[in-house]
Write a protein that holds these residues in place. Structure first.
Motif, PDB file in Angstrom:
ATOM      1  N   SER A 106      19.065   0.467  53.540  1.00  0.00           N
ATOM      2  CA  SER A 106      18.472   0.410  52.208  1.00  0.00           C
ATOM      3  C   SER A 106      18.309   1.787  51.572  1.00  0.00           C
ATOM      4  CB  SER A 106      17.123  -0.302  52.261  1.00  0.00           C
ATOM      5  OG  SER A 106      16.219   0.438  53.062  1.00  0.00           O
ATOM      6  N   GLU A 107      18.035   2.816  52.378  1.00  0.00           N
ATOM      7  CA  GLU A 107      17.872   4.165  51.849  1.00  0.00           C
ATOM      8  C   GLU A 107      19.192   4.930  51.815  1.00  0.00           C
ATOM      9  OE1 GLU A 107      14.710   6.129  53.934  1.00  0.00           O
ATOM     10  OE2 GLU A 107      13.326   4.479  53.556  1.00  0.00           O
ATOM     11  N   GLY A 108      20.227   4.438  52.492  1.00  0.00           N
ATOM     12  CA  GLY A 108      21.556   5.034  52.432  1.00  0.00           C
ATOM     13  C   GLY A 108      21.719   6.334  53.180  1.00  0.00           C
ATOM     14  N   TRP A 109      21.296   6.387  54.446  1.00  0.00           N
ATOM     15  CA  TRP A 109      21.486   7.588  55.244  1.00  0.00           C
ATOM     16  C   TRP A 109      21.718   7.242  56.708  1.00  0.00           C
ATOM     17  CZ3 TRP A 109      17.960   7.643  59.081  1.00  0.00           C
ATOM     18  CH2 TRP A 109      16.698   7.128  58.850  1.00  0.00           C
ATOM     19  N   VAL A 110      22.351   8.153  57.410  1.00  0.00           N
ATOM     20  CA  VAL A 110      22.483   8.100  58.861  1.00  0.00           C
ATOM     21  C   VAL A 110      22.083   9.470  59.393  1.00  0.00           C
ATOM     22  CG1 VAL A 110      24.322   6.374  58.887  1.00  0.00           C
ATOM     23  CG2 VAL A 110      24.918   8.780  58.892  1.00  0.00           C
ATOM     24  N   VAL A 113      23.047  12.468  56.883  1.00  0.00           N
ATOM     25  CA  VAL A 113      24.233  12.305  56.036  1.00  0.00           C
ATOM     26  C   VAL A 113      23.940  11.137  55.109  1.00  0.00           C
ATOM     27  CG1 VAL A 113      26.701  11.837  55.991  1.00  0.00           C
ATOM     28  CG2 VAL A 113      25.718  13.137  57.889  1.00  0.00           C
ATOM     29  N   LYS A 114      24.040  11.355  53.805  1.00  0.00           N
ATOM     30  CA  LYS A 114      23.712  10.318  52.836  1.00  0.00           C
ATOM     31  C   LYS A 114      24.979   9.676  52.294  1.00  0.00           C
ATOM     32  CE  LYS A 114      19.354  12.294  51.504  1.00  0.00           C
ATOM     33  NZ  LYS A 114      18.463  12.639  50.425  1.00  0.00           N
ATOM     34  N   GLY A 115      24.844   8.403  51.932  1.00  0.00           N
ATOM     35  CA  GLY A 115      25.968   7.667  51.359  1.00  0.00           C
ATOM     36  C   GLY A 115      25.769   6.179  51.532  1.00  0.00           C
ATOM     37  N   THR A 116      26.834   5.422  51.365  1.00  0.00           N
ATOM     38  CA  THR A 116      26.793   3.974  51.533  1.00  0.00           C
ATOM     39  C   THR A 116      26.922   3.653  53.014  1.00  0.00           C
ATOM     40  OG1 THR A 116      27.870   3.730  49.398  1.00  0.00           O
ATOM     41  CG2 THR A 116      27.853   1.813  50.839  1.00  0.00           C
ATOM     42  N   VAL A 117      25.934   2.951  53.564  1.00  0.00           N
ATOM     43  CA  VAL A 117      25.899   2.646  54.994  1.00  0.00           C
ATOM     44  C   VAL A 117      26.164   1.159  55.202  1.00  0.00           C
ATOM     45  CG1 VAL A 117      24.496   2.692  57.080  1.00  0.00           C
ATOM     46  CG2 VAL A 117      24.229   4.479  55.373  1.00  0.00           C
ATOM     47  N   GLU A 118      27.062   0.864  56.129  1.00  0.00           N
ATOM     48  CA  GLU A 118      27.332  -0.518  56.525  1.00  0.00           C
ATOM     49  C   GLU A 118      27.250  -0.592  58.041  1.00  0.00           C
ATOM     50  OE1 GLU A 118      30.943  -2.187  54.792  1.00  0.00           O
ATOM     51  OE2 GLU A 118      30.957  -0.456  53.443  1.00  0.00           O
ATOM     52  N   ALA A 119      26.564  -1.591  58.547  1.00  0.00           N
ATOM     53  CA  ALA A 119      26.460  -1.817  59.981  1.00  0.00           C
ATOM     54  C   ALA A 119      26.905  -3.239  60.283  1.00  0.00           C
ATOM     55  CB  ALA A 119      25.019  -1.598  60.449  1.00  0.00           C
ATOM     56  N   PHE A 120      27.671  -3.388  61.357  1.00  0.00           N
ATOM     57  CA  PHE A 120      28.156  -4.715  61.732  1.00  0.00           C
ATOM     58  C   PHE A 120      28.495  -4.741  63.208  1.00  0.00           C
ATOM     59  CE2 PHE A 120      31.577  -2.181  60.060  1.00  0.00           C
ATOM     60  CZ  PHE A 120      32.600  -2.330  61.002  1.00  0.00           C
ATOM     61  N   TYR A 121      28.595  -5.946  63.748  1.00  0.00           N
ATOM     62  CA  TYR A 121      29.008  -6.102  65.149  1.00  0.00           C
ATOM     63  C   TYR A 121      30.518  -6.076  65.228  1.00  0.00           C
ATOM     64  CZ  TYR A 121      24.276  -7.483  66.395  1.00  0.00           C
ATOM     65  OH  TYR A 121      22.936  -7.505  66.614  1.00  0.00           O
ATOM     66  N   ARG A 122      31.020  -5.548  66.303  1.00  0.00           N
ATOM     67  CA  ARG A 122      32.470  -5.513  66.520  1.00  0.00           C
ATOM     68  C   ARG A 122      32.931  -6.810  67.111  1.00  0.00           C
ATOM     69  NH1 ARG A 122      36.277  -2.650  70.531  1.00  0.00           N
ATOM     70  NH2 ARG A 122      38.130  -2.638  69.266  1.00  0.00           N
ATOM     71  N   ARG A 150      29.130  -1.224  65.018  1.00  0.00           N
ATOM     72  CA  ARG A 150      29.945  -0.271  64.269  1.00  0.00           C
ATOM     73  C   ARG A 150      29.164   0.171  63.036  1.00  0.00           C
ATOM     74  NH1 ARG A 150      33.307   1.310  67.912  1.00  0.00           N
ATOM     75  NH2 ARG A 150      34.736  -0.261  68.618  1.00  0.00           N
ATOM     76  N   ILE A 151      29.253   1.457  62.703  1.00  0.00           N
ATOM     77  CA  ILE A 151      28.579   2.021  61.546  1.00  0.00           C
ATOM     78  C   ILE A 151      29.626   2.673  60.644  1.00  0.00           C
ATOM     79  CG2 ILE A 151      26.821   3.630  60.725  1.00  0.00           C
ATOM     80  CD1 ILE A 151      25.666   1.468  62.495  1.00  0.00           C
ATOM     81  N   LEU A 152      29.623   2.288  59.383  1.00  0.00           N
ATOM     82  CA  LEU A 152      30.481   2.916  58.382  1.00  0.00           C
ATOM     83  C   LEU A 152      29.589   3.684  57.414  1.00  0.00           C
ATOM     84  CD1 LEU A 152      32.924   0.020  57.402  1.00  0.00           C
ATOM     85  CD2 LEU A 152      33.372   1.919  58.927  1.00  0.00           C
ATOM     86  N   PHE A 212      31.028   7.500  65.078  1.00  0.00           N
ATOM     87  CA  PHE A 212      30.724   7.124  66.448  1.00  0.00           C
ATOM     88  C   PHE A 212      29.536   7.895  67.012  1.00  0.00           C
ATOM     89  CE2 PHE A 212      35.259   6.414  65.785  1.00  0.00           C
ATOM     90  CZ  PHE A 212      35.342   5.068  66.120  1.00  0.00           C
ATOM     91  N   ASP A 213      29.003   8.855  66.244  1.00  0.00           N
ATOM     92  CA  ASP A 213      27.932   9.719  66.737  1.00  0.00           C
ATOM     93  C   ASP A 213      26.599   9.484  66.029  1.00  0.00           C
ATOM     94  OD1 ASP A 213      28.830  10.656  64.310  1.00  0.00           O
ATOM     95  OD2 ASP A 213      28.837  12.757  64.888  1.00  0.00           O
ATOM     96  N   VAL A 214      26.382   8.289  65.505  1.00  0.00           N
ATOM     97  CA  VAL A 214      25.167   7.988  64.746  1.00  0.00           C
ATOM     98  C   VAL A 214      24.001   7.753  65.703  1.00  0.00           C
ATOM     99  CG1 VAL A 214      24.091   6.327  63.180  1.00  0.00           C
ATOM    100  CG2 VAL A 214      26.459   7.030  62.818  1.00  0.00           C
ATOM    101  N   GLU A 215      22.899   8.464  65.481  1.00  0.00           N
ATOM    102  CA  GLU A 215      21.684   8.302  66.278  1.00  0.00           C
ATOM    103  C   GLU A 215      20.714   7.321  65.629  1.00  0.00           C
ATOM    104  OE1 GLU A 215      20.754   9.888  69.217  1.00  0.00           O
ATOM    105  OE2 GLU A 215      22.782  10.700  69.355  1.00  0.00           O
ATOM    106  N   GLU A 216      20.682   7.284  64.306  1.00  0.00           N
ATOM    107  CA  GLU A 216      19.770   6.414  63.570  1.00  0.00           C
ATOM    108  C   GLU A 216      20.373   6.146  62.196  1.00  0.00           C
ATOM    109  OE1 GLU A 216      15.048   6.364  62.226  1.00  0.00           O
ATOM    110  OE2 GLU A 216      15.839   8.027  63.405  1.00  0.00           O
TER     111      GLU A 216
END
Length: 82
Positions: free
Chosen positions: A50-54, A73-82, A33-35, A42-46
């Motif tokens: 640390s740099e704050g982008w998707v 898209v820049k901002g605060t990025v969080e990635a985690f397992y569901r 999951r990517i926030l 749900f459409d994140v490719e990369e």
């Protein structure tokens, strides 16, 4: 349920494209999951935490190799397992 001890660590930068040097096959065996800015995408490719982008694919535009054009898209990025 998945055991959290058997999950590989999420890298700082990860790409869905298998041709990318940032593609890690073992991570994609589990649901990720990517926030971005507190909203799930749900459409994140990369992504890069640390740099704050998707990077997300544009709707219809393709590059000369037939790959979708990616928008950043820049901002605060969080990635985690569901």
């Amino acid at each position: 349920m998945t055991d959290s001890s058997s999950l590989p660590a999420l890298p700082d930068r990860l790409s869905v494209n298998p041709r990318s040097p940032h593609h890690v096959e073992a991570v994609f065996e589990h649901e990720i999951r990517i926030l971005i800015n507190g909203k799930e995408r749900f459409d994140v490719e990369e992504y890069c935490i640390s740099e704050g982008w998707v990077k997300v694919a544009s709707h219809k535009a393709l590059d000369r190799r037939g790959q979708p054009l990616l928008m950043t898209v820049k901002g605060t990025v969080e990635a985690f397992y569901r």
